[in-house]
Design an enzyme around this catalytic site. Structure first.
Site, PDB file in Angstrom:
ATOM      1  N   LYS A 210       0.865  -1.178   0.000  1.00 27.72           N
ATOM      2  CA  LYS A 210       0.000   0.000   0.000  1.00 27.72           C
ATOM      3  C   LYS A 210       0.904   1.231   0.000  1.00 27.72           C
ATOM      4  O   LYS A 210       1.576   1.513   0.993  1.00 27.72           O
ATOM      5  CB  LYS A 210      -0.929   0.018   1.211  1.00 27.72           C
ATOM      6  CG  LYS A 210      -1.945   1.142   1.145  1.00 27.72           C
ATOM      7  CD  LYS A 210      -2.877   1.150   2.333  1.00 27.72           C
ATOM      8  CE  LYS A 210      -4.021   2.124   2.114  1.00 27.72           C
ATOM      9  NZ  LYS A 210      -3.577   3.485   1.778  1.00 27.72           N
ATOM     10  N   ARG A 215      -3.557   8.422  -5.831  1.00 26.83           N
ATOM     11  CA  ARG A 215      -4.235   7.476  -6.721  1.00 26.83           C
ATOM     12  C   ARG A 215      -4.405   8.104  -8.099  1.00 26.83           C
ATOM     13  O   ARG A 215      -4.821   9.266  -8.224  1.00 26.83           O
ATOM     14  CB  ARG A 215      -5.603   7.123  -6.124  1.00 26.83           C
ATOM     15  CG  ARG A 215      -6.390   6.022  -6.868  1.00 26.83           C
ATOM     16  CD  ARG A 215      -5.969   4.660  -6.424  1.00 26.83           C
ATOM     17  NE  ARG A 215      -6.824   3.612  -6.942  1.00 26.83           N
ATOM     18  CZ  ARG A 215      -7.824   3.042  -6.255  1.00 26.83           C
ATOM     19  NH1 ARG A 215      -8.099   3.446  -5.022  1.00 26.83           N
ATOM     20  NH2 ARG A 215      -8.530   2.067  -6.785  1.00 26.83           N
ATOM     21  N   ARG A 230      -8.386  10.220  -8.068  1.00 27.84           N
ATOM     22  CA  ARG A 230      -9.500   9.415  -7.552  1.00 27.84           C
ATOM     23  C   ARG A 230     -10.793  10.209  -7.518  1.00 27.84           C
ATOM     24  O   ARG A 230     -11.890   9.627  -7.508  1.00 27.84           O
ATOM     25  CB  ARG A 230      -9.188   8.862  -6.155  1.00 27.84           C
ATOM     26  CG  ARG A 230      -8.994   9.916  -5.101  1.00 27.84           C
ATOM     27  CD  ARG A 230      -8.662   9.292  -3.742  1.00 27.84           C
ATOM     28  NE  ARG A 230      -9.835   8.680  -3.158  1.00 27.84           N
ATOM     29  CZ  ARG A 230      -9.792   7.803  -2.154  1.00 27.84           C
ATOM     30  NH1 ARG A 230      -8.629   7.414  -1.680  1.00 27.84           N
ATOM     31  NH2 ARG A 230     -10.896   7.311  -1.638  1.00 27.84           N
ATOM     32  N   GLU A 259      -0.945   4.272  -8.584  1.00 27.46           N
ATOM     33  CA  GLU A 259      -0.556   5.406  -7.754  1.00 27.46           C
ATOM     34  C   GLU A 259       0.643   6.085  -8.394  1.00 27.46           C
ATOM     35  O   GLU A 259       1.395   5.465  -9.157  1.00 27.46           O
ATOM     36  CB  GLU A 259      -0.150   4.938  -6.342  1.00 27.46           C
ATOM     37  CG  GLU A 259      -1.249   4.268  -5.563  1.00 27.46           C
ATOM     38  CD  GLU A 259      -1.693   5.088  -4.358  1.00 27.46           C
ATOM     39  OE1 GLU A 259      -0.979   6.018  -3.966  1.00 27.46           O
ATOM     40  OE2 GLU A 259      -2.769   4.766  -3.819  1.00 27.46           O
ATOM     41  N   PHE A 299      -1.398  -1.203 -10.308  1.00 24.35           N
ATOM     42  CA  PHE A 299      -1.807  -2.436  -9.632  1.00 24.35           C
ATOM     43  C   PHE A 299      -3.055  -3.067 -10.236  1.00 24.35           C
ATOM     44  O   PHE A 299      -3.466  -4.139  -9.804  1.00 24.35           O
ATOM     45  CB  PHE A 299      -2.013  -2.214  -8.133  1.00 24.35           C
ATOM     46  CG  PHE A 299      -2.887  -1.050  -7.768  1.00 24.35           C
ATOM     47  CD1 PHE A 299      -4.260  -1.094  -7.941  1.00 24.35           C
ATOM     48  CD2 PHE A 299      -2.321   0.089  -7.219  1.00 24.35           C
ATOM     49  CE1 PHE A 299      -5.059  -0.019  -7.595  1.00 24.35           C
ATOM     50  CE2 PHE A 299      -3.109   1.171  -6.860  1.00 24.35           C
ATOM     51  CZ  PHE A 299      -4.483   1.110  -7.040  1.00 24.35           C
ATOM     52  N   ARG A 377     -16.739   0.486  -2.269  1.00 21.39           N
ATOM     53  CA  ARG A 377     -15.765   0.044  -1.285  1.00 21.39           C
ATOM     54  C   ARG A 377     -15.984  -1.458  -1.122  1.00 21.39           C
ATOM     55  O   ARG A 377     -16.775  -1.904  -0.307  1.00 21.39           O
ATOM     56  CB  ARG A 377     -15.945   0.802   0.032  1.00 21.39           C
ATOM     57  CG  ARG A 377     -14.785   0.632   0.997  1.00 21.39           C
ATOM     58  CD  ARG A 377     -14.917   1.548   2.201  1.00 21.39           C
ATOM     59  NE  ARG A 377     -14.765   2.952   1.873  1.00 21.39           N
ATOM     60  CZ  ARG A 377     -13.591   3.561   1.710  1.00 21.39           C
ATOM     61  NH1 ARG A 377     -12.468   2.874   1.823  1.00 21.39           N
ATOM     62  NH2 ARG A 377     -13.544   4.851   1.426  1.00 21.39           N
ATOM     63  N   LYS A 383      -7.529  -3.185   3.386  1.00 24.92           N
ATOM     64  CA  LYS A 383      -6.270  -2.492   3.642  1.00 24.92           C
ATOM     65  C   LYS A 383      -5.864  -2.714   5.092  1.00 24.92           C
ATOM     66  O   LYS A 383      -6.698  -2.719   6.005  1.00 24.92           O
ATOM     67  CB  LYS A 383      -6.398  -1.002   3.334  1.00 24.92           C
ATOM     68  CG  LYS A 383      -7.482  -0.274   4.083  1.00 24.92           C
ATOM     69  CD  LYS A 383      -7.590   1.178   3.630  1.00 24.92           C
ATOM     70  CE  LYS A 383      -8.746   1.891   4.335  1.00 24.92           C
ATOM     71  NZ  LYS A 383      -8.905   3.283   3.870  1.00 24.92           N
TER      72      LYS A 383
END
Length: 511
Positions: A210, A215, A230, A259, A299, A377, A383
């Site tokens: 992470k 983002r 984002r 990211e 990712f 979400r 996370k």
């Protein structure tokens, strides 16, 4: 549609706690709206201005204006007036904005004035959240709520979906699909207290670093490359190194999730504020790039050469990602194929520890069979960070004393309630450097709505990341809890108040 219709619905939605009644009220309003009005109606109900900022503060709004006797203001006329106010500039701009605002208020009834005041000041509280608007819109147009949600996720705008749906009916939803050049809302992760908990919940999964960066969503169409944050703000011109990297990928057309981060000479992350400052810089990008180059790290792959990959499993998407993106530009990860195996769990724990040792935030654990849930979400992403942190909204700040005299110091922190309002959880002045105090004072004064000489109340627009040691009971605050040893880590201008943590998330940390 008149502004009075929206003001009345806003009032009625706020007055009821029943979700079904809220949805029915919104559906009735949407049935009355013309397609071109729908984006504005939805934005107003959410307590936002399409223009975002119009340069009107508390000093302009506080002087009372006699209201009109009867409602007569069309919503499109209000929208045009607010756009004119936002466009005012140059000598005499403040006086001209004030004149236009007073003209608008004088044409409004008392109820419309109260609605406009809340809308312009950022203090509107009515609980018409986007999720409720989706259900109300679905009911008004006879469409499936799931289909409307998917269209919003892929279209990036509830307003655009509403306009098309009201104009052409449920068949219009098919137009909203993943397209190169049109950003989609990113998938987000839930929280797990540790890697073991994430493994237990997800089964076979991948454990990824992470990163403490910004983002980005990158769209490539031949030599054309566009980049969004984002929050779907385009930042292509600010990141020439990301554009160059995207053009080297092994695909002519692609949509990538990742990211961007600033790394030092040893490959360790530089402070987040440096990355955020570089991404936010619009001037002299060439010099900024030379002094602080940024590295893209990808990712996920959402689309490649005309194929929509959203419904594929995470494992299948990563196979495509590895084919398109070279290893140095991919996030470090390990696969935990059998989370029940003790050796696998140990390796996952070691990977997380190594990630922290490399200076990163923690890990994200992703189920290998999970689809990409744009704009949601998802429970299939977890996370894991080693310290308790919350993203909270600044509600007010207190003028400092001693060496902090003249600076806004003690922050009043709020978590998001289900109705869209914010519950105060406590205060903190810890973790603030001199530079951050100066920035914070200037920024909070820009969004102030009142100042009694001790406390400056602000529009709930700024999100701040707070570290804390736990949540304890307290009768001083409305939810009966407060944060233990809260301290400021950083401001998150890349997040909106709608993305702040909820009261329920805070209560889950109670000791």
């Amino acid at each position: 549609m008149l502004l009075a219709d929206i003001a009345r619905t806003s009032r009625d939605v706020a007055a009821t706690s029943a979700r079904t009644e809220k949805v029915a009220l919104l559906a009735e309003l949407f049935r009355k709206a013309e397609p071109a009005e729908a984006p504005i109606v939805i934005t107003y109900l959410a307590g936002r201005l399409p223009q975002r900022k119009i340069g009107v503060g508390w000093s302009t709004l506080r002087e009372p204006v006699p209201p009109a006797g009867e409602p007569r203001l069309p919503v499109l006329e209000v929208h045009e007036t607010l756009s004119r106010i936002a466009a005012v500039s140059g000598t005499g701009a403040q006086a001209e904005r004030k004149r236009l605002v007073r003209d608008l208020l004088s044409a409004s009834t008392g109820e419309e004035q109260r609605f406009l005041f809340g809308l312009i000041s950022g203090e509107l509280r009515q609980g018409a959240l986007d999720a409720l608007a989706v259900e109300g819109l679905s009911a008004a147009a006879g469409a499936s709520p799931a289909d409307v949600r998917r269209a919003v996720m892929l279209g990036g705008s509830l307003g655009a979906v509403a306009e098309a749906l009201l104009e052409r009916g449920p068949g219009a939803l098919a137009d909203f699909r993943l397209e190169v050049g049109r950003p989609v809302q990113p998938m987000l992760a839930h929280t797990a207290k540790d890697v073991d908990e994430a493994l237990d919940k997800l089964g076979p999964c991948a454990v990824e670093e992470k990163l403490d960066g910004i983002r980005i969503q990158v769209h490539r169409d031949g030599d054309s490359v566009r980049i969004w944050t984002r929050t779907l703000d385009e930042i292509t011109d600010r990141l020439p190194e990301v554009v160059a990297a995207a053009r080297e990928l092994a695909a002519d057309r692609a949509v990538l999730d990742g990211e961007v981060i600033a790394l030092d000479e040893e490959g360790r992350p530089r402070p987040f504020q440096e990355t955020a400052g570089r991404v936010g810089s619009r001037l002299d990008v060439t010099s900024a790039q030379a002094s602080l180059p940024l590295s893209p790290v990808f990712f996920d792959l959402l689309s490649v050469d005309g194929r929509d990959l959203l419904a594929l499993s995470a494992a299948e998407r990563h196979t495509e990602l590895a084919r398109v993106v070279p290893e140095p530009l991919r996030v470090r990860r390990m696969v935990a194929g059998d989370p029940a195996d003790e050796d696998t769990r140990a390796r996952a724990g070691d990977f997380a520890a190594e990630t922290l040792a490399r200076g990163h935030e923690g890990v994200v654990v992703k189920a290998l069979d999970s689809a990409y849930s744009a704009g949601r979400r998802g429970a299939s992403w977890r996370k894991v960070k080693p310290v308790h942190t919350l993203d909270l909204v600044v509600l007010a700040a207190e003028w400092g004393h001693g060496r902090r005299t003249g600076k806004l110091s003690n922050l009043h922190l709020g978590a998001r309630r289900p109705d869209g309002s914010f519950a105060m959880l406590g205060k903190t002045f810890k973790g603030l450097t001199d530079a951050l105090l100066t920035w914070q004072t200037e920024r909070l004064r820009e969004i102030a709505v009142s100042d009694d000489g001790g406390v400056v109340t602000v529009r709930p627009e700024l999100v701040v990341e707070i570290a804390f040691d736990g949540v304890q009971r307290s009768t001083r605050y409305p939810e009966g809890v407060t944060l233990r040893f809260a301290r400021v880590l950083r401001y998150r201008e890349d997040k909106t108040p709608a993305e702040a943590d909820t009261v329920d998330t805070v209560l889950a940390h109670r000791v």
